[in-house]
Each structure stands twice: as structure tokens, then as C-alpha cells.
Design an enzyme around this catalytic site. Structure first.
Site, PDB file in Angstrom:
ATOM      1  N   ASP A   1      17.579 -14.698 -19.117  1.00 56.01           N
ATOM      2  CA  ASP A   1      17.361 -14.264 -20.511  1.00 56.01           C
ATOM      3  C   ASP A   1      17.392 -15.501 -21.411  1.00 56.01           C
ATOM      4  O   ASP A   1      17.754 -16.599 -20.981  1.00 56.01           O
ATOM      5  CB  ASP A   1      18.439 -13.248 -20.933  1.00 56.01           C
ATOM      6  CG  ASP A   1      18.196 -12.674 -22.333  1.00 56.01           C
ATOM      7  OD1 ASP A   1      17.029 -12.535 -22.727  1.00 56.01           O
ATOM      8  OD2 ASP A   1      19.175 -12.375 -23.044  1.00 56.01           O
ATOM      9  N   SER A   2      17.090 -15.274 -22.689  1.00 65.13           N
ATOM     10  CA  SER A   2      17.169 -16.359 -23.670  1.00 65.13           C
ATOM     11  C   SER A   2      18.615 -16.662 -24.034  1.00 65.13           C
ATOM     12  O   SER A   2      18.901 -17.698 -24.622  1.00 65.13           O
ATOM     13  CB  SER A   2      16.439 -15.937 -24.944  1.00 65.13           C
ATOM     14  OG  SER A   2      17.071 -14.782 -25.479  1.00 65.13           O
TER      15      SER A   2
ATOM     16  N   TYR B   1      13.905 -15.924 -28.308  1.00 66.84           N
ATOM     17  CA  TYR B   1      12.570 -15.806 -27.725  1.00 66.84           C
ATOM     18  C   TYR B   1      11.629 -14.967 -28.588  1.00 66.84           C
ATOM     19  O   TYR B   1      10.418 -15.139 -28.530  1.00 66.84           O
ATOM     20  CB  TYR B   1      12.666 -15.160 -26.341  1.00 66.84           C
ATOM     21  CG  TYR B   1      12.886 -16.131 -25.206  1.00 66.84           C
ATOM     22  CD1 TYR B   1      13.224 -17.457 -25.440  1.00 66.84           C
ATOM     23  CD2 TYR B   1      12.740 -15.707 -23.888  1.00 66.84           C
ATOM     24  CE1 TYR B   1      13.418 -18.329 -24.378  1.00 66.84           C
ATOM     25  CE2 TYR B   1      12.925 -16.568 -22.823  1.00 66.84           C
ATOM     26  CZ  TYR B   1      13.261 -17.875 -23.074  1.00 66.84           C
ATOM     27  OH  TYR B   1      13.442 -18.735 -22.028  1.00 66.84           O
ATOM     28  N   GLY B   2      12.194 -14.040 -29.348  1.00 66.95           N
ATOM     29  CA  GLY B   2      11.364 -13.158 -30.172  1.00 66.95           C
ATOM     30  C   GLY B   2      10.576 -13.896 -31.232  1.00 66.95           C
ATOM     31  O   GLY B   2       9.668 -13.344 -31.843  1.00 66.95           O
TER      32      GLY B   2
ATOM     33  N   CYS C   1      14.853  -9.686 -20.138  1.00 70.24           N
ATOM     34  CA  CYS C   1      14.457  -9.974 -21.517  1.00 70.24           C
ATOM     35  C   CYS C   1      13.113  -9.302 -21.767  1.00 70.24           C
ATOM     36  O   CYS C   1      12.126  -9.605 -21.084  1.00 70.24           O
ATOM     37  CB  CYS C   1      14.333 -11.492 -21.680  1.00 70.24           C
ATOM     38  SG  CYS C   1      13.650 -11.978 -23.266  1.00 70.24           S
TER      39      CYS C   1
ATOM     40  N   GLU D   1      24.849 -11.924 -30.373  1.00 74.05           N
ATOM     41  CA  GLU D   1      25.442 -13.165 -29.813  1.00 74.05           C
ATOM     42  C   GLU D   1      26.761 -13.469 -30.530  1.00 74.05           C
ATOM     43  O   GLU D   1      27.752 -13.842 -29.906  1.00 74.05           O
ATOM     44  CB  GLU D   1      24.484 -14.352 -29.990  1.00 74.05           C
ATOM     45  CG  GLU D   1      23.201 -14.268 -29.187  1.00 74.05           C
ATOM     46  CD  GLU D   1      23.240 -15.018 -27.857  1.00 74.05           C
ATOM     47  OE1 GLU D   1      23.918 -16.059 -27.764  1.00 74.05           O
ATOM     48  OE2 GLU D   1      22.568 -14.557 -26.906  1.00 74.05           O
TER      49      GLU D   1
ATOM     50  N   CYS E   1      15.468  -4.514 -26.583  1.00 75.28           N
ATOM     51  CA  CYS E   1      15.887  -5.905 -26.443  1.00 75.28           C
ATOM     52  C   CYS E   1      17.224  -5.837 -25.715  1.00 75.28           C
ATOM     53  O   CYS E   1      18.088  -5.028 -26.085  1.00 75.28           O
ATOM     54  CB  CYS E   1      16.051  -6.549 -27.817  1.00 75.28           C
ATOM     55  SG  CYS E   1      16.904  -8.153 -27.753  1.00 75.28           S
TER      56      CYS E   1
ATOM     57  N   HIS F   1      19.702  -7.606 -25.776  1.00 79.73           N
ATOM     58  CA  HIS F   1      20.884  -7.915 -26.595  1.00 79.73           C
ATOM     59  C   HIS F   1      21.457  -6.669 -27.268  1.00 79.73           C
ATOM     60  O   HIS F   1      22.640  -6.641 -27.603  1.00 79.73           O
ATOM     61  CB  HIS F   1      20.527  -8.917 -27.696  1.00 79.73           C
ATOM     62  CG  HIS F   1      20.502 -10.340 -27.245  1.00 79.73           C
ATOM     63  ND1 HIS F   1      19.470 -10.864 -26.496  1.00 79.73           N
ATOM     64  CD2 HIS F   1      21.391 -11.353 -27.437  1.00 79.73           C
ATOM     65  CE1 HIS F   1      19.721 -12.145 -26.246  1.00 79.73           C
ATOM     66  NE2 HIS F   1      20.870 -12.468 -26.811  1.00 79.73           N
TER      67      HIS F   1
HETATM   68  N1  DGL Z   1      17.167 -10.445 -24.974  1.00 80.68           N
HETATM   69  C1  DGL Z   1      15.816 -10.654 -25.294  1.00 80.68           C
HETATM   70  C2  DGL Z   1      14.948  -9.430 -25.251  1.00 80.68           C
HETATM   71  O1  DGL Z   1      15.230  -8.525 -24.504  1.00 80.68           O
HETATM   72  C3  DGL Z   1      15.414 -11.769 -26.204  1.00 80.68           C
HETATM   73  C4  DGL Z   1      16.035 -11.891 -27.544  1.00 80.68           C
HETATM   74  C5  DGL Z   1      15.536 -13.160 -28.223  1.00 80.68           C
HETATM   75  O2  DGL Z   1      15.851 -14.241 -27.701  1.00 80.68           O
HETATM   76  O3  DGL Z   1      14.816 -13.051 -29.226  1.00 80.68           O
HETATM   77  O4  DGL Z   1      13.948  -9.361 -25.903  1.00 80.68           O
END
Ligand code: DGL
Length: 258
Positions: A8-9, A40-41, A72, A150, A182, A184
Site C-alpha cells: 500500500d501507499s 497515491y490518490g 490499495c 494515518e 480506500c 485506509h
Molecule cells: N490506501 C489506498 C487506497 O486504498 C491509498 C490511499 C492514498 O495513498 O491516497 O486507495
């Protein structure tokens, strides 16, 4: 036996790791957090694809694995095809649980809570066309929520007033099911549920991913093999509070990667 690599990011993939570990408690786990390029978004599609493929390739050249989970949604909705072409082990992706959400909805208004990248991907549009054509979809893309998740693991409380404006469209448009698209966001499940109230059900992909991984690996990891888990990261070293959380999750070793 190799390990399962969960990627993941940042820390969001831990919500997938928890489900997979429950299904395969004796397996070996490697977690790779590309914190250097978080979130990553916000990345351009090409930067995301090139970076993920290169990093995962390097990681599995250093230590071969049985299977890779792209934990992710922002990455999976883009990189699965190029990654599968580049490496020689099974790859499981995590994408928004649009299908179960559409099936569960009575009002036929469903919400997608994801990153700004995921909400506008062609992959997401295809999922909606295929499984939720009879639903109205309310899309909310938020990187702020990713940061808040986070920060929660680093010990900072998340307040209702931070979440309310982000989640308001689901309430205004009366969605009865919201997809946590997501990885997160399950880290903030209780806080999100409090704002949305008991009439809105939340769905994520964790259990389905664990079933898929178990299916692909068969009995490996359910016998007498020994559990172990290591955490690798790019960029900044996680806070001591985050490391304490990782230790609670079974991680015994933390190492900077690149
Ligand atoms: N956990 C990630 C997802 O499922 C990425 C979140 C991010 O880094 O923007 O999209």
C-alpha cells in the site's frame, strides 16, 4: 514456503492484512508501505503505475513471495495488468466493493468513499456499469480522510467536525450503503459510522480479499508453518506510536526499503 507481500501507499493495507492473517494465521507476511510517494490518490496514473511496478519488482527480487496483494484501491484500479505482466506470482487487487453494496441497498442510492484518484477511474466506472446500473452513485474523493486515518494510528484523535463536511453528500443524498473504497478508511470505521448514523451500512473488500488469497494459496499457511511479519517502508520512518501499533499486529521487524 515464500511469504505474502501486502502493498500500500501507507498504513491502509493493514486493514487487508488483518483479514488475510485471520484466514491464514501461520503464513509469513511482508508489508511494503510506499510512504515516500503517499498519498497515491493524488498521483498521476503513469507515475503511479511506473512507481508501483518498479518497487514491487525490486522487493520480490530481493525476497521471493508466493503472492502479492495490492492492498490499495487507488493502485489496483490501475496497476494490476502491467504488474501481472511484469512478475511471475499471483497478484490479488483490492477494488471498491460496488457489487455487494448495490445488492444490499434498498434505496438504490449508494455512496463511494475513496481517494480522488479512485472515484474517477475508468475501472470504477466499469464496476458501476456492470454491478450498480440500477443505483444512483454518490462519489466522494478525499485525501484528507487518508491523512486523518494515518494520523489516528500516530495517536491523534479524529474529530466529528473534521469528518462531517467530507461525509455530508451521503447524508444529503440519502445513501443507505457506503463503500469504503480506500483501504485506509476501515481504520476510521467507528468515526465514520458515528457521523453517518445507524441507517447507513458500510462495506469494504477485506473479507472477500482474504477468501481470494486463501483460495489461491490453498492449504499453505494453515498447517504447522510459522507466522512471522516484517514491515518495509520507503520515505519517513514511522512514529514510535505507529511502530507500537505494528507490533500489536504481529510485526517484529521494521526496515527502510530504498
Ligand atoms: N490506501 C489506498 C487506497 O486504498 C491509498 C490511499 C492514498 O495513498 O491516497 O486507495
Amino acid at each position: 514456503m515464500g511469504a505474502i507481500l501486502i502493498f500500500d501507499s501507507g498504513l491502509g493495507g493493514l486493514t487487508i492484512y488483518q483479514h488475510v492473517r485471520q484466514a491464514l494465521p501461520n503464513h509469513r507476511y511482508r508489508y511494503l508501505a510506499d510512504s515516500a510517494r503517499f498519498p497515491y490518490g493524488e498521483l498521476s496514473p503513469q507515475a503511479l503505475i511506473d512507481g508501483c511496478v518498479a518497487l514491487i519488482q525490486q522487493q520480490i527480487e530481493a525476497e521471493p513471495v508466493d503472492l502479492v496483494v495490492i492492498a490499495c484501491n487507488s493502485a489496483s484500479t490501475l496497476v494490476l495488468e502491467p504488474l501481472r505482466a511484469a512478475i511471475h506470482c499471483p497478484v490479488v487487487g483490492v477494488v471498491p466493493a460496488i457489487k455487494p453494496a448495490a445488492a444490499m441497498s434498498y434505496s438504490k442510492v449508494i455512496g463511494l468513499l475513496a481517494t480522488p484518484g479512485t472515484v474517477k477511474r475508468a475501472y470504477t466506472d466499469e464496476l458501476v456499469a456492470q454491478f450498480a446500473a440500477d443505483c444512483e452513485l454518490v462519489r466522494v474523493g478525499s485525501s484528507e480522510l487518508v491523512w486523518l486515518a494515518e494520523q489516528k494510528l500516530a495517536g491523534k484523535a479524529v474529530s466529528r467536525s473534521e469528518l462531517e463536511p467530507i461525509l455530508a453528500p451521503f447524508i444529503q443524498q440519502q445513501a443507505d450503503v457506503v463503500v469504503l473504497g480506500c483501504t485506509h478508511f476501515p481504520l476510521l470505521r467507528d468515526e465514520i459510522a458515528q457521523v453517518l448514523g445507524p441507517r447507513v451500512r458500510l462495506v469494504d473488500s477485506g473479507a472477500a480479499i482474504a477468501r481470494r488469497v486463501s483460495q489461491l494459496l490453498g492449504d499453505v499457511g494453515t498447517g504447522s508453518e510459522k507466522f512471522d511479519a516484517s514491515y518495509y517502508y520507503t520515505g519517513q520512518t514511522p512514529d514510535p506510536q505507529v511502530w507500537a501499533f505494528l507490533q500489536q499486529q504481529g510485526f517484529r521487524c521494521m526496515e527502510k526499503w530504498l
